[in-house]
Design an enzyme around this catalytic site. Structure first.
Site, mmCIF file in Angstrom:
data_model
loop_
_atom_site.group_PDB
_atom_site.id
_atom_site.type_symbol
_atom_site.label_atom_id
_atom_site.label_comp_id
_atom_site.label_asym_id
_atom_site.label_seq_id
_atom_site.Cartn_x
_atom_site.Cartn_y
_atom_site.Cartn_z
ATOM 1 C CE LYS A 147 -4.705 9.333 0.969
ATOM 2 N NZ LYS A 147 -5.222 8.464 2.058
ATOM 3 C CE LYS A 174 -9.076 3.053 1.603
ATOM 4 N NZ LYS A 174 -8.047 4.066 1.879
ATOM 5 C CG ASN A 185 -2.939 4.852 14.506
ATOM 6 O OD1 ASN A 185 -2.020 5.114 15.289
ATOM 7 N ND2 ASN A 185 -2.744 4.517 13.249
HETATM 8 N N1 GLU Z 1 -5.354 3.306 4.384
HETATM 9 C C1 GLU Z 1 -4.358 4.317 4.392
HETATM 10 C C2 GLU Z 1 -4.773 5.496 3.516
HETATM 11 O O1 GLU Z 1 -5.949 5.743 3.325
HETATM 12 C C3 GLU Z 1 -2.968 3.775 4.089
HETATM 13 C C4 GLU Z 1 -2.814 3.081 2.762
HETATM 14 C C5 GLU Z 1 -1.480 2.377 2.590
HETATM 15 O O2 GLU Z 1 -0.652 2.459 3.503
HETATM 16 O O3 GLU Z 1 -1.307 1.756 1.556
HETATM 17 O O4 GLU Z 1 -3.960 6.248 3.052
#
Ligand code: GLU
Length: 417
Positions: free
Chosen positions: A95, A107, A222
């Site tokens: 990502k 994570k 959200n």
């Molecule tokens: N938890 C979010 C995601 O899956 C945001 C992660 C972040 O802002 O570091 O992309």
């Protein structure tokens, strides 16, 4: 035919392998990327409100830091398990790479049910987790953020605890913080804003006029509620939304602001005047132009993908489409904007937040939103062009862009020889 329940860790390994093979990369790239570089399991005691001690299990997985410190959310959920956290950290690497952010993927998770905990117990679970992982996180090492069932207040407790351990304020440790302690304007709406930006770009490419385009949103939390509002503001017709208690459907459309006010009062969108209840499954197969799955993983499966009628699926959730469903949607000519692009707005504004913390200089919401839109559109174009050039799905194209960037960093750092 029952679909094999795939472990998300195996799914992401398969996605990486496919990209490595297509790019004809050195074998070492897959060997390095096929698992996290580090995954810590922690067990720590918390004093519960009744005076008893409960030991909580948590994780922090750090996949790859070739392009920068690792980055990604921390989730509080009863179903958290190590392979899920590992997979989610791997998706974060790609990502960030699709967006060109100077981060690898991380994570975290704690196995708990926050709905059954008091605010004080949640605070202790949060402080306990950051104490337990404090050796491996930090503003230059690994930067956590909100994820499922975690929020700005939890980020604030974690920053506070870590600042005590380090004996200095460390606002750059976490993103998604409250504004008053270094949060960024626009972070709360960023995931939905990014998702709508790329969905509108895709609609333009496909010749779909957004004015009057019919949109169904699965999950009115959200991301989903804000995505519905932004789509409505762009002129689309919101025909269905749902939450864990039920749905609301009206083929003529409704105002998502009004249904949000209704949900705030009644706890659910179900029963909103002028709409019919609709099951989560039926919502996914509605006759619509744009479908936004903004809830859980594994929602579009081999069981329902054949009946999807949308022209575009924009994945606001992480992993809502199984690989089998993905292939079916592609064979039907449906354009899927993959999660690692469609929901990357959240981590992109997290990056802006971290930059603001390190510089101690804060931006307006307008500046944040303008930069977010630019970055989402630039990434959308890169993925679109790859999908065009390689005649592959947008998901495969996103992995080609992302894996190639991480491989370049590993190559230039001398990790591949
Ligand atoms: N938890 C979010 C995601 O899956 C945001 C992660 C972040 O802002 O570091 O992309």
């Amino acid at each position: 035919m029952a679909e094999k329940t795939l472990n998300p860790f195996e799914i992401v390994q398969h996605q990486i392998k496919e990209a490595c093979d297509a790019l004809k990369l050195e074998p070492a790239v897959f060997e390095i990327l096929k698992q996290p570089m580090r995954c810590l399991e922690v067990n720590y005691p918390v004093t519960m409100d009744d005076g008893s001690i409960k030991v909580f299990t948590g994780f922090r997985s750090q996949h790859n830091d070739a392009v920068g410190p690792t980055k990604g959310g921390i989730r509080f959920h009863p179903g958290v398990y190590v392979d899920e956290v590992k997979a989610l950290s791997m998706w974060m690497t790609f990502k960030c790479a699709v967006l060109g952010l100077p981060y690898g993927g991380g994570k975290g998770g704690v196995i708990c049910n926050p709905k059954g905990l008091s605010a004080r117990e949640i605070e202790e679970v949060s402080r306990g987790w950051i104490r337990a992982v404090s050796q491996i996180v930090g503003p230059e090492k690994d930067i956590p953020a909100p994820d499922v069932y975690t929020n700005p207040q939890i980020m604030a407790w974690m920053v506070d605890e870590f600042s005590k351990i380090r004996e200095q304020n460390s606002f750059g440790l976490m993103t998604g913080k409250p504004l008053i302690i270094g949060g960024s304007a626009g972070r709360g709406e960023a995931t939905a804003r990014g998702c709508v930006t790329v969905a509108l770009a895709a609609a333009k490419k496909m010749g779909i006029n957004v004015k009057g385009a019919r949109v169904a949103v699965q999950g009115f939390g959200n991301a989903g509620s804000v995505a519905a509002r932004l789509m409505y503001d762009a002129g689309a017709k919101i025909i269905a939304v749902n939450d864990s208690r039920g749905g609301a459907y009206n083929p003529d459309g409704f105002d998502p602001n009004a249904i949000l006010a209704y949900k705030e009062k009644n706890g659910t969108v179900k029963g909103y005047p002028g709409t019919k209840d609709i099951s989560s499954g039926d919502l996914l197969t509605l006759d619509c132009d744009i479908l936004i799955p903004a809830a859980l993983e594994n929602q579009l499966t081999s069981a329902n993908a054949g009946s999807v009628k949308a022209k575009i699926v924009a994945e606001a959730a992480n992993g809502p489409t199984t690989p089998e469903a993905d292939a079916t949607l592609r064979s039907k000519g449906i354009l899927v904007i993959p999660d690692i692009l469609a929901n990357a707005g959240g981590v992109t504004v997290s990056y802006f937040e971290w930059v603001q913390n390190l510089a101690n200089f804060y931006w307006t919401e307008e500046e944040v939103n303008t930069k977010l839109e630019q970055m989402m559109l630039r990434s959308f174009d890169a993925v679109w062009n790859m999908h065009d050039a390689q005649n592959c799905s947008m998901r495969q194209a996103a992995y080609l862009v992302a894996v190639d960037r991480v491989a370049q960093a590993m190559r230039v750092r001398g990790w591949l020889k």
